[in-house]
Motif scaffolding. Structure first.
Motif, PDB file in Angstrom:
ATOM      1  N   ALA A 121      56.069 -43.229 -24.025  1.00 15.44           N
ATOM      2  CA  ALA A 121      55.587 -43.146 -25.400  1.00 15.44           C
ATOM      3  C   ALA A 121      55.447 -44.531 -26.023  1.00 15.44           C
ATOM      4  O   ALA A 121      54.487 -44.803 -26.748  1.00 15.44           O
ATOM      5  CB  ALA A 121      56.527 -42.283 -26.237  1.00 15.44           C
ATOM      6  N   VAL A 122      56.397 -45.410 -25.749  1.00 14.88           N
ATOM      7  CA  VAL A 122      56.349 -46.761 -26.294  1.00 14.88           C
ATOM      8  C   VAL A 122      55.109 -47.500 -25.793  1.00 14.88           C
ATOM      9  O   VAL A 122      54.397 -48.151 -26.569  1.00 14.88           O
ATOM     10  CB  VAL A 122      57.617 -47.549 -25.918  1.00 14.88           C
ATOM     11  N   LYS A 123      54.841 -47.384 -24.498  1.00 17.22           N
ATOM     12  CA  LYS A 123      53.680 -48.073 -23.924  1.00 17.22           C
ATOM     13  C   LYS A 123      52.386 -47.552 -24.531  1.00 17.22           C
ATOM     14  O   LYS A 123      51.476 -48.322 -24.867  1.00 17.22           O
ATOM     15  CB  LYS A 123      53.661 -47.897 -22.406  1.00 17.22           C
ATOM     16  N   LEU A 124      52.296 -46.243 -24.700  1.00 18.58           N
ATOM     17  CA  LEU A 124      51.100 -45.637 -25.274  1.00 18.58           C
ATOM     18  C   LEU A 124      50.922 -46.047 -26.730  1.00 18.58           C
ATOM     19  O   LEU A 124      49.826 -46.440 -27.160  1.00 18.58           O
ATOM     20  CB  LEU A 124      51.180 -44.115 -25.157  1.00 18.58           C
ATOM     21  N   ALA A 125      51.993 -45.977 -27.507  1.00 18.74           N
ATOM     22  CA  ALA A 125      51.911 -46.303 -28.934  1.00 18.74           C
ATOM     23  C   ALA A 125      51.704 -47.791 -29.177  1.00 18.74           C
ATOM     24  O   ALA A 125      51.134 -48.179 -30.202  1.00 18.74           O
ATOM     25  CB  ALA A 125      53.174 -45.825 -29.649  1.00 18.74           C
ATOM     26  N   SER A 126      52.168 -48.637 -28.253  1.00 20.26           N
ATOM     27  CA  SER A 126      52.039 -50.091 -28.426  1.00 20.26           C
ATOM     28  C   SER A 126      50.619 -50.581 -28.207  1.00 20.26           C
ATOM     29  O   SER A 126      50.264 -51.674 -28.647  1.00 20.26           O
ATOM     30  CB  SER A 126      52.978 -50.820 -27.454  1.00 20.26           C
ATOM     31  N   ASP A 127      49.819 -49.798 -27.519  1.00 28.36           N
ATOM     32  CA  ASP A 127      48.452 -50.166 -27.173  1.00 28.36           C
ATOM     33  C   ASP A 127      47.502 -49.493 -28.162  1.00 28.36           C
ATOM     34  O   ASP A 127      47.315 -48.279 -28.138  1.00 28.36           O
ATOM     35  CB  ASP A 127      48.156 -49.715 -25.741  1.00 28.36           C
ATOM     36  N   LYS A 128      46.900 -50.285 -29.051  1.00 28.13           N
ATOM     37  CA  LYS A 128      46.081 -49.710 -30.112  1.00 28.13           C
ATOM     38  C   LYS A 128      44.887 -48.925 -29.581  1.00 28.13           C
ATOM     39  O   LYS A 128      44.498 -47.907 -30.157  1.00 28.13           O
ATOM     40  CB  LYS A 128      45.612 -50.815 -31.062  1.00 28.13           C
ATOM     41  N   PHE A 129      44.297 -49.397 -28.478  1.00 27.95           N
ATOM     42  CA  PHE A 129      43.151 -48.648 -27.960  1.00 27.95           C
ATOM     43  C   PHE A 129      43.590 -47.371 -27.261  1.00 27.95           C
ATOM     44  O   PHE A 129      42.962 -46.317 -27.408  1.00 27.95           O
ATOM     45  CB  PHE A 129      42.308 -49.489 -27.005  1.00 27.95           C
ATOM     46  N   GLU A 130      44.668 -47.430 -26.492  1.00 25.31           N
ATOM     47  CA  GLU A 130      45.146 -46.226 -25.810  1.00 25.31           C
ATOM     48  C   GLU A 130      45.588 -45.173 -26.821  1.00 25.31           C
ATOM     49  O   GLU A 130      45.386 -43.976 -26.622  1.00 25.31           O
ATOM     50  CB  GLU A 130      46.291 -46.565 -24.850  1.00 25.31           C
ATOM     51  N   THR A 131      46.206 -45.621 -27.919  1.00 23.57           N
ATOM     52  CA  THR A 131      46.584 -44.689 -28.983  1.00 23.57           C
ATOM     53  C   THR A 131      45.343 -44.021 -29.560  1.00 23.57           C
ATOM     54  O   THR A 131      45.292 -42.795 -29.728  1.00 23.57           O
ATOM     55  CB  THR A 131      47.340 -45.407 -30.114  1.00 23.57           C
ATOM     56  N   PHE A 132      44.328 -44.842 -29.872  1.00 20.57           N
ATOM     57  CA  PHE A 132      43.078 -44.290 -30.396  1.00 20.57           C
ATOM     58  C   PHE A 132      42.478 -43.280 -29.420  1.00 20.57           C
ATOM     59  O   PHE A 132      42.085 -42.177 -29.801  1.00 20.57           O
ATOM     60  CB  PHE A 132      42.072 -45.413 -30.658  1.00 20.57           C
ATOM     61  N   ASP A 133      42.414 -43.668 -28.156  1.00 18.86           N
ATOM     62  CA  ASP A 133      41.784 -42.812 -27.151  1.00 18.86           C
ATOM     63  C   ASP A 133      42.548 -41.502 -26.980  1.00 18.86           C
ATOM     64  O   ASP A 133      41.950 -40.429 -26.863  1.00 18.86           O
ATOM     65  CB  ASP A 133      41.709 -43.573 -25.820  1.00 18.86           C
ATOM     66  N   TYR A 134      43.875 -41.583 -26.989  1.00 21.04           N
ATOM     67  CA  TYR A 134      44.693 -40.388 -26.798  1.00 21.04           C
ATOM     68  C   TYR A 134      44.539 -39.424 -27.964  1.00 21.04           C
ATOM     69  O   TYR A 134      44.515 -38.201 -27.778  1.00 21.04           O
ATOM     70  CB  TYR A 134      46.163 -40.781 -26.634  1.00 21.04           C
ATOM     71  N   LEU A 135      44.419 -39.962 -29.166  1.00 24.72           N
ATOM     72  CA  LEU A 135      44.343 -39.120 -30.362  1.00 24.72           C
ATOM     73  C   LEU A 135      42.906 -38.890 -30.842  1.00 24.72           C
ATOM     74  O   LEU A 135      42.693 -38.250 -31.870  1.00 24.72           O
ATOM     75  CB  LEU A 135      45.156 -39.747 -31.492  1.00 24.72           C
ATOM     76  N   ASN A 136      41.938 -39.406 -30.090  1.00 25.61           N
ATOM     77  CA  ASN A 136      40.545 -39.290 -30.493  1.00 25.61           C
ATOM     78  C   ASN A 136      40.144 -37.825 -30.687  1.00 25.61           C
ATOM     79  O   ASN A 136      40.413 -36.982 -29.823  1.00 25.61           O
ATOM     80  CB  ASN A 136      39.647 -39.947 -29.440  1.00 25.61           C
ATOM     81  N   LYS A 137      39.538 -37.544 -31.839  1.00 24.52           N
ATOM     82  CA  LYS A 137      39.071 -36.208 -32.223  1.00 24.52           C
ATOM     83  C   LYS A 137      40.209 -35.223 -32.490  1.00 24.52           C
ATOM     84  O   LYS A 137      39.968 -34.042 -32.717  1.00 24.52           O
ATOM     85  CB  LYS A 137      38.115 -35.632 -31.167  1.00 24.52           C
ATOM     86  N   ARG A 138      41.444 -35.718 -32.464  1.00 27.41           N
ATOM     87  CA  ARG A 138      42.597 -34.881 -32.809  1.00 27.41           C
ATOM     88  C   ARG A 138      43.060 -35.152 -34.239  1.00 27.41           C
ATOM     89  O   ARG A 138      43.497 -34.230 -34.931  1.00 27.41           O
ATOM     90  CB  ARG A 138      43.748 -35.124 -31.831  1.00 27.41           C
ATOM     91  N   VAL A 139      42.994 -36.412 -34.624  1.00 30.37           N
ATOM     92  CA  VAL A 139      43.290 -36.800 -36.004  1.00 30.37           C
ATOM     93  C   VAL A 139      42.218 -37.794 -36.440  1.00 30.37           C
ATOM     94  O   VAL A 139      41.612 -38.470 -35.602  1.00 30.37           O
ATOM     95  CB  VAL A 139      44.695 -37.439 -36.149  1.00 30.37           C
ATOM     96  N   PRO A 140      41.958 -37.910 -37.741  1.00 34.66           N
ATOM     97  CA  PRO A 140      40.931 -38.847 -38.205  1.00 34.66           C
ATOM     98  C   PRO A 140      41.343 -40.302 -37.933  1.00 34.66           C
ATOM     99  O   PRO A 140      42.443 -40.721 -38.283  1.00 34.66           O
ATOM    100  CB  PRO A 140      40.858 -38.587 -39.710  1.00 34.66           C
ATOM    101  N   GLN A 141      40.446 -41.045 -37.298  1.00 42.01           N
ATOM    102  CA  GLN A 141      40.662 -42.464 -37.016  1.00 42.01           C
ATOM    103  C   GLN A 141      39.345 -43.215 -37.180  1.00 42.01           C
ATOM    104  O   GLN A 141      38.272 -42.637 -37.001  1.00 42.01           O
ATOM    105  CB  GLN A 141      41.144 -42.674 -35.575  1.00 42.01           C
ATOM    106  N   PRO A 142      39.410 -44.509 -37.493  1.00 41.33           N
ATOM    107  CA  PRO A 142      38.174 -45.295 -37.504  1.00 41.33           C
ATOM    108  C   PRO A 142      37.599 -45.357 -36.088  1.00 41.33           C
ATOM    109  O   PRO A 142      38.352 -45.389 -35.107  1.00 41.33           O
ATOM    110  CB  PRO A 142      38.634 -46.686 -37.955  1.00 41.33           C
ATOM    111  N   LYS A 143      36.271 -45.379 -35.995  1.00 37.14           N
ATOM    112  CA  LYS A 143      35.647 -45.563 -34.682  1.00 37.14           C
ATOM    113  C   LYS A 143      36.130 -46.884 -34.112  1.00 37.14           C
ATOM    114  O   LYS A 143      36.132 -47.912 -34.791  1.00 37.14           O
ATOM    115  CB  LYS A 143      34.132 -45.547 -34.804  1.00 37.14           C
ATOM    116  N   THR A 144      36.573 -46.876 -32.859  1.00 38.43           N
ATOM    117  CA  THR A 144      37.248 -48.023 -32.260  1.00 38.43           C
ATOM    118  C   THR A 144      36.705 -48.309 -30.873  1.00 38.43           C
ATOM    119  O   THR A 144      36.493 -47.384 -30.080  1.00 38.43           O
ATOM    120  CB  THR A 144      38.770 -47.759 -32.161  1.00 38.43           C
TER     121      THR A 144
END
Length: 393
Positions: A121-144
């Motif tokens: 979880a730490v590795k995933l959350a620490s990486d801004k792009f991986e976080t965006f990709d994992y949560l993409n279309k699940r919660v509102p985020q800026p296009k990244t």
């Protein structure tokens, strides 16, 4: 080995900067306040605090005894040799140089029970792009987009296309706008470079994939700003480029048992961003906003979606008041500066509740009944970067 008694229930407590001997006053000011707040919350527990020798006196004003281990060597080396003596640990670290992940991984390898998130979880959350990709279309985020500085990737052209796309130079519904970064140059429209210094209505923001606070931010208002990214990011490095969302910068603090997460505070963040970058100044609690419950809902959903995310979690958000929409910006799988303020006005013990929750002594529902605050608090950095905390009861 060391001159303090360690029992089966002793919890090892440390904060990365105060345990490794960092001497930057601006960093240390926040670091000291976080570790002091944790120790205050856990003063009735069997705790042992690990600090660098230069910080062994930061608890001298406390009116209770603390077991302290003061080290004069490297933090990683000490943990490698001694961490297995402890059965439990709660620590704080920033994501810089992957320290939060590396420390989590090290303690996991020593089979120490952690009151923090798993290394996955730490590795995933620490990486801004991986976080965006994992949560993409699940919660509102800026296009990244994920950018690699490499001449062979035509990275500047890709950003220019993104920039032109959000400013209406291309049809936003077209394939050219959706996937310009993944097409070869011959497959995309020719970029018009005649307006390199024209300030566009919609901005972009560039930031490191791994970073904290507002380090190495760059606002992109003109195409000329894209060239200037080479002054910030080294060849071969990766960073993300996002739509810049105007609005209230805020955060939600949560406590999670790894399955369910409970929002416990809504915090205003004060961030100064201009053409030269950004700086986190501090914040205040509580923050009242009509979209508070929506912010709680998004933060809770994001937190519960990441496997292994537990303990104290901070979710950074931006509320676009014109759109009346909440955007998730990033996740922090650690104690954040907001905790320092929360601890001063909380009617419940935050760190103790976290430990009780992960020890299964209480449930999320039990914790929800405890959460309340009395007063207001601000935590702002002064001109020297020192954190100034003011409480109003």
């Amino acid at each position: 080995m060391f001159d303090v008694e360690v029992g089966d229930d002793t919890i090892l407590i440390f904060e990365y900067y105060t345990a490794s001997g960092t001497d930057d006053p601006a960093i240390i000011s926040e670091a000291e306040e976080i570790v002091r707040s944790i120790v205050l919350d856990l003063k009735d527990e069997d705790i042992c605090v690990l600090v660098s020798k230069q910080f062994e006196h930061i608890f001298d004003d406390f009116d209770f005894d603390i077991k302290i281990i003061a080290i004069d060597g490297g933090l990683y080396e000490w943990l490698e040799m001694n961490a297995s003596v402890f059965n439990r640990a709660l620590f704080v670290s920033s994501e810089n140089d992957m320290n939060l992940y590396r420390l989590t991984k090290l303690l996991e390898s020593k089979q120490v029970k952690l009151y923090t998130s798993s290394s996955y979880a730490v590795k995933l959350a620490s990486d801004k792009f991986e976080t965006f990709d994992y949560l993409n279309k699940r919660v509102p985020q800026p296009k990244t987009y994920n950018i690699l500085i490499n001449p062979k990737t035509y990275w500047k052209r890709a950003i220019q296309l993104f920039f032109d796309g959000i400013n209406g130079d291309y049809d936003n519904e077209s394939s050219e706008y959706d996937i310009p970064l993944f097409k070869r140059p011959k497959d995309v429209p020719v970029v018009d470079e005649s307006d390199m210094d024209v300030v566009k209505e919609h901005k972009l923001i560039a930031k490191p994939r791994f970073g904290v606070d507002c380090e190495n931010l760059k606002i992109i208002e003109t195409k000329r700003n894209i060239d200037e990214l080479e002054e910030i990011y080294e060849p071969g490095s990766r960073f993300v480029v996002q739509e810049f969302i105007e609005g209230d910068v805020c955060s939600v603090s949560l406590i999670s048992n790894g399955r369910k997460a409970l929002p416990i505070s809504f915090n205003k963040q004060i961030v100064e961003i201009n053409e030269n970058g950004g700086q986190y100044v501090g914040g205040y609690i509580p923050f009242e906003h009509p979209l508070k419950e929506e912010a709680f809902k998004i933060a809770k959903k994001a937190c519960e979606m990441l496997p292994g995310l537990q303990g104290f979690v901070g979710v950074d958000l931006i509320i676009n008041n014109e759109e009346e929409k909440v955007y998730l910006i990033e996740l922090n799988s650690r104690f954040t500066t907001s905790y320092v303020g929360m601890q001063k006005i909380a009617d419940f013990n935050i760190a103790k509740s976290l430990i009780d929750l992960l020890d299964k002594k209480i449930t999320i529902e039990d914790l929800e009944k405890r959460v309340s605050y009395d007063g207001k608090v601000s935590f702002l950095k002064d001109e020297n970067g020192i954190l100034d905390i003011k409480v109003e009861k």
